[in-house]
Design a protein around this motif. Sequence first.
Motif, mmCIF file in Angstrom:
data_model
loop_
_atom_site.group_PDB
_atom_site.id
_atom_site.type_symbol
_atom_site.label_atom_id
_atom_site.label_comp_id
_atom_site.label_asym_id
_atom_site.label_seq_id
_atom_site.Cartn_x
_atom_site.Cartn_y
_atom_site.Cartn_z
ATOM 1 N N VAL A 99 -8.835 -6.678 0.803
ATOM 2 C CA VAL A 99 -7.532 -6.206 1.282
ATOM 3 C C VAL A 99 -6.516 -6.176 0.146
ATOM 4 N N LEU A 100 -6.570 -7.149 -0.761
ATOM 5 C CA LEU A 100 -5.666 -7.132 -1.911
ATOM 6 C C LEU A 100 -5.905 -5.887 -2.768
ATOM 7 N N ALA A 101 -7.181 -5.548 -2.967
ATOM 8 C CA ALA A 101 -7.498 -4.330 -3.714
ATOM 9 C C ALA A 101 -6.954 -3.101 -2.998
ATOM 10 N N GLU A 102 -7.046 -3.125 -1.671
ATOM 11 C CA GLU A 102 -6.520 -2.023 -0.855
ATOM 12 C C GLU A 102 -5.008 -1.894 -1.013
ATOM 13 N N ILE A 103 -4.301 -3.032 -1.023
ATOM 14 C CA ILE A 103 -2.846 -3.014 -1.171
ATOM 15 C C ILE A 103 -2.447 -2.414 -2.510
ATOM 16 N N VAL A 104 -3.128 -2.844 -3.581
ATOM 17 C CA VAL A 104 -2.816 -2.330 -4.917
ATOM 18 C C VAL A 104 -3.001 -0.815 -4.958
ATOM 19 N N PHE A 117 -2.894 1.278 -2.411
ATOM 20 C CA PHE A 117 -1.844 1.920 -1.615
ATOM 21 C C PHE A 117 -0.556 2.063 -2.438
ATOM 22 N N LEU A 118 -0.232 1.033 -3.215
ATOM 23 C CA LEU A 118 0.990 1.076 -4.005
ATOM 24 C C LEU A 118 0.932 2.144 -5.090
ATOM 25 N N PHE A 119 -0.262 2.401 -5.613
ATOM 26 C CA PHE A 119 -0.401 3.372 -6.700
ATOM 27 C C PHE A 119 -0.788 4.776 -6.212
ATOM 28 N N MET A 120 -0.999 4.941 -4.921
ATOM 29 C CA MET A 120 -1.435 6.241 -4.420
ATOM 30 C C MET A 120 -0.452 7.373 -4.715
ATOM 31 N N PRO A 121 0.867 7.163 -4.615
ATOM 32 C CA PRO A 121 1.766 8.279 -4.960
ATOM 33 C C PRO A 121 1.532 8.801 -6.378
ATOM 34 N N ARG A 122 1.315 7.889 -7.331
ATOM 35 C CA ARG A 122 1.037 8.320 -8.706
ATOM 36 C C ARG A 122 -0.319 9.022 -8.794
ATOM 37 N N LEU A 123 -1.323 8.470 -8.115
ATOM 38 C CA LEU A 123 -2.648 9.082 -8.166
ATOM 39 C C LEU A 123 -2.632 10.483 -7.580
ATOM 40 N N MET A 124 -1.867 10.666 -6.501
ATOM 41 C CA MET A 124 -1.817 11.972 -5.857
ATOM 42 C C MET A 124 -1.057 12.998 -6.683
ATOM 43 N N ARG A 125 -0.155 12.504 -7.549
ATOM 44 C CA ARG A 125 0.522 13.441 -8.450
ATOM 45 C C ARG A 125 -0.399 13.887 -9.587
ATOM 46 N N VAL A 142 -21.111 -10.281 -8.669
ATOM 47 C CA VAL A 142 -21.441 -8.964 -8.118
ATOM 48 C C VAL A 142 -20.681 -8.735 -6.815
ATOM 49 N N LEU A 143 -20.629 -9.768 -5.970
ATOM 50 C CA LEU A 143 -19.917 -9.639 -4.696
ATOM 51 C C LEU A 143 -18.424 -9.401 -4.909
ATOM 52 N N VAL A 144 -17.851 -10.096 -5.894
ATOM 53 C CA VAL A 144 -16.427 -9.904 -6.192
ATOM 54 C C VAL A 144 -16.163 -8.458 -6.618
ATOM 55 N N PHE A 145 -16.997 -7.942 -7.506
ATOM 56 C CA PHE A 145 -16.835 -6.557 -7.944
ATOM 57 C C PHE A 145 -16.979 -5.595 -6.766
ATOM 58 N N ALA A 146 -17.968 -5.855 -5.903
ATOM 59 C CA ALA A 146 -18.181 -4.991 -4.749
ATOM 60 C C ALA A 146 -16.967 -5.004 -3.825
ATOM 61 N N GLN A 147 -16.343 -6.179 -3.658
ATOM 62 C CA GLN A 147 -15.166 -6.247 -2.800
ATOM 63 C C GLN A 147 -13.963 -5.544 -3.419
ATOM 64 N N LEU A 148 -13.850 -5.586 -4.731
ATOM 65 C CA LEU A 148 -12.765 -4.859 -5.380
ATOM 66 C C LEU A 148 -12.890 -3.355 -5.153
ATOM 67 N N LEU A 149 -14.115 -2.888 -4.965
ATOM 68 C CA LEU A 149 -14.326 -1.464 -4.684
ATOM 69 C C LEU A 149 -13.776 -1.054 -3.316
ATOM 70 N N HIS A 150 -13.415 -2.043 -2.488
ATOM 71 C CA HIS A 150 -12.799 -1.723 -1.197
ATOM 72 C C HIS A 150 -11.497 -0.947 -1.401
ATOM 73 N N GLY A 151 -10.840 -1.194 -2.534
ATOM 74 C CA GLY A 151 -9.631 -0.432 -2.828
ATOM 75 C C GLY A 151 -9.891 1.056 -2.872
ATOM 76 N N ALA A 152 -11.095 1.443 -3.317
ATOM 77 C CA ALA A 152 -11.470 2.857 -3.352
ATOM 78 C C ALA A 152 -12.085 3.301 -2.042
ATOM 79 N N THR A 153 -13.040 2.505 -1.512
ATOM 80 C CA THR A 153 -13.812 2.958 -0.355
ATOM 81 C C THR A 153 -13.010 2.937 0.940
ATOM 82 N N GLY A 178 -8.999 2.045 0.756
ATOM 83 C CA GLY A 178 -7.620 2.347 0.409
ATOM 84 C C GLY A 178 -7.415 3.785 -0.040
ATOM 85 N N ALA A 179 -8.077 4.168 -1.136
ATOM 86 C CA ALA A 179 -7.921 5.538 -1.650
ATOM 87 C C ALA A 179 -8.480 6.556 -0.676
#
Length: 388
Positions: A242-247, A249-257, A288-299, A301-302
């Motif tokens: 969820v923390l990865a998802e929040i980050v 979400f905060l950067f999505m306006p820049r990514l979409m530009r 490995v699990l930590v890295f996989a959970q960080l990918l939640h920001g993409a899978t 959030g993004a």
Amino acid sequence: MLPYWRLSAYYFFYFGFVGAFSPYFTLYLQSLSFSATDIAILMSLMQVMRILAPNLWGWLAERLGMPVTIVRFSAAASLAGFALFFFTESFAGIFVAMALMSFFWSASLPLIESVTFAHLGGQGHRYGSIRVWGSVGFIAAVLGIGYALDHLPIASVLWMTALVLGGIMLCALWVPDAVRAPLARVQASMGETLRRPEVRALLGACFFMSAAHGALYVFYSIHLVDHGYGKALVGWMWTLGVLAEIVVFLFMPRLMRRYTLRAILLFAFAAAVLRFVLIGWGVDSLAVLVFAQLLHGATFGAYHAAAIAAVNLWFPGKLQSRGQALYGSISFGAGGMLGGLLSGLTWDVIGPAWTYTVGSLFALAGLLWLYRGWHPGVGPNAAGKGEE
């Protein structure tokens, strides 16, 4: 005046319930000696109701013109349905309780979203600052209950979750209704929109993305506990996602530009293909699990932010509410149901590693459909990337 804290509090408790229920209720069901198939069937009822309930309750709210009243009723009724869990441990009894609770609980989010945007009016950019409190609520619930369950019996999750549902009900009474602006007229019909190949590609890919997450939402906590991880760590792993998802979400306006919606979605699907293979085969490695959970920001959030943006642009005016309902029903409803049920059937037969590999194959199917069906230069743009 914008009722910022009233709306934020509702989101806090609403997604706090998700943080209390999704990671830990499966552990409670496992403690009752239910099989993996039984657990998958029971948890899939949440997705079944996400297919049916939002459209029904949305239609009723539109006819009656009282969305907040329905939100309040659904909060009270979902708490009443959940209370049945205290009186039964049979599969049939829990099935009925889950169906009732899910039917009413899933009704409220689309309605509260519309109420929030009605309050925001021309301040739609402030939505993220309200919605982020839902992620905070999820984190508070998943961490607090995770630590508590290291010292309390698993059945205590019922009382803790019921308290969160009580918070939803109190906040629903606190949320005021809003005056709604009339919807704009649009020339395109629903049928014409759905006949566009890029629209079908997006909705079909979203179906597969939710199916790919099925084993995660049903069996992730069980998967970790069975490999020797404590419940507090399970809570932290959910929190990390969820923390990865929040980050993101905060950067999505820049990514979409900078990038097209299509490019963001393709990256998210590729990340999902990798993520579920890692969860299935790398469970013995915390790194490995930590890295996989960080990918939640993409899978999530993004993916979700880009998909919602595309649906909003492809289904304007009067089509918008129906488009969002269709997106939710096809993806989180039908796709989530398929992924959850299939993971229950395969968990004890081919094992957790191969079950998560099936999730990766679902993500790959969505990636290919999106890549082939939504061609570059077609569809909604992302800040001047050349699509129309």
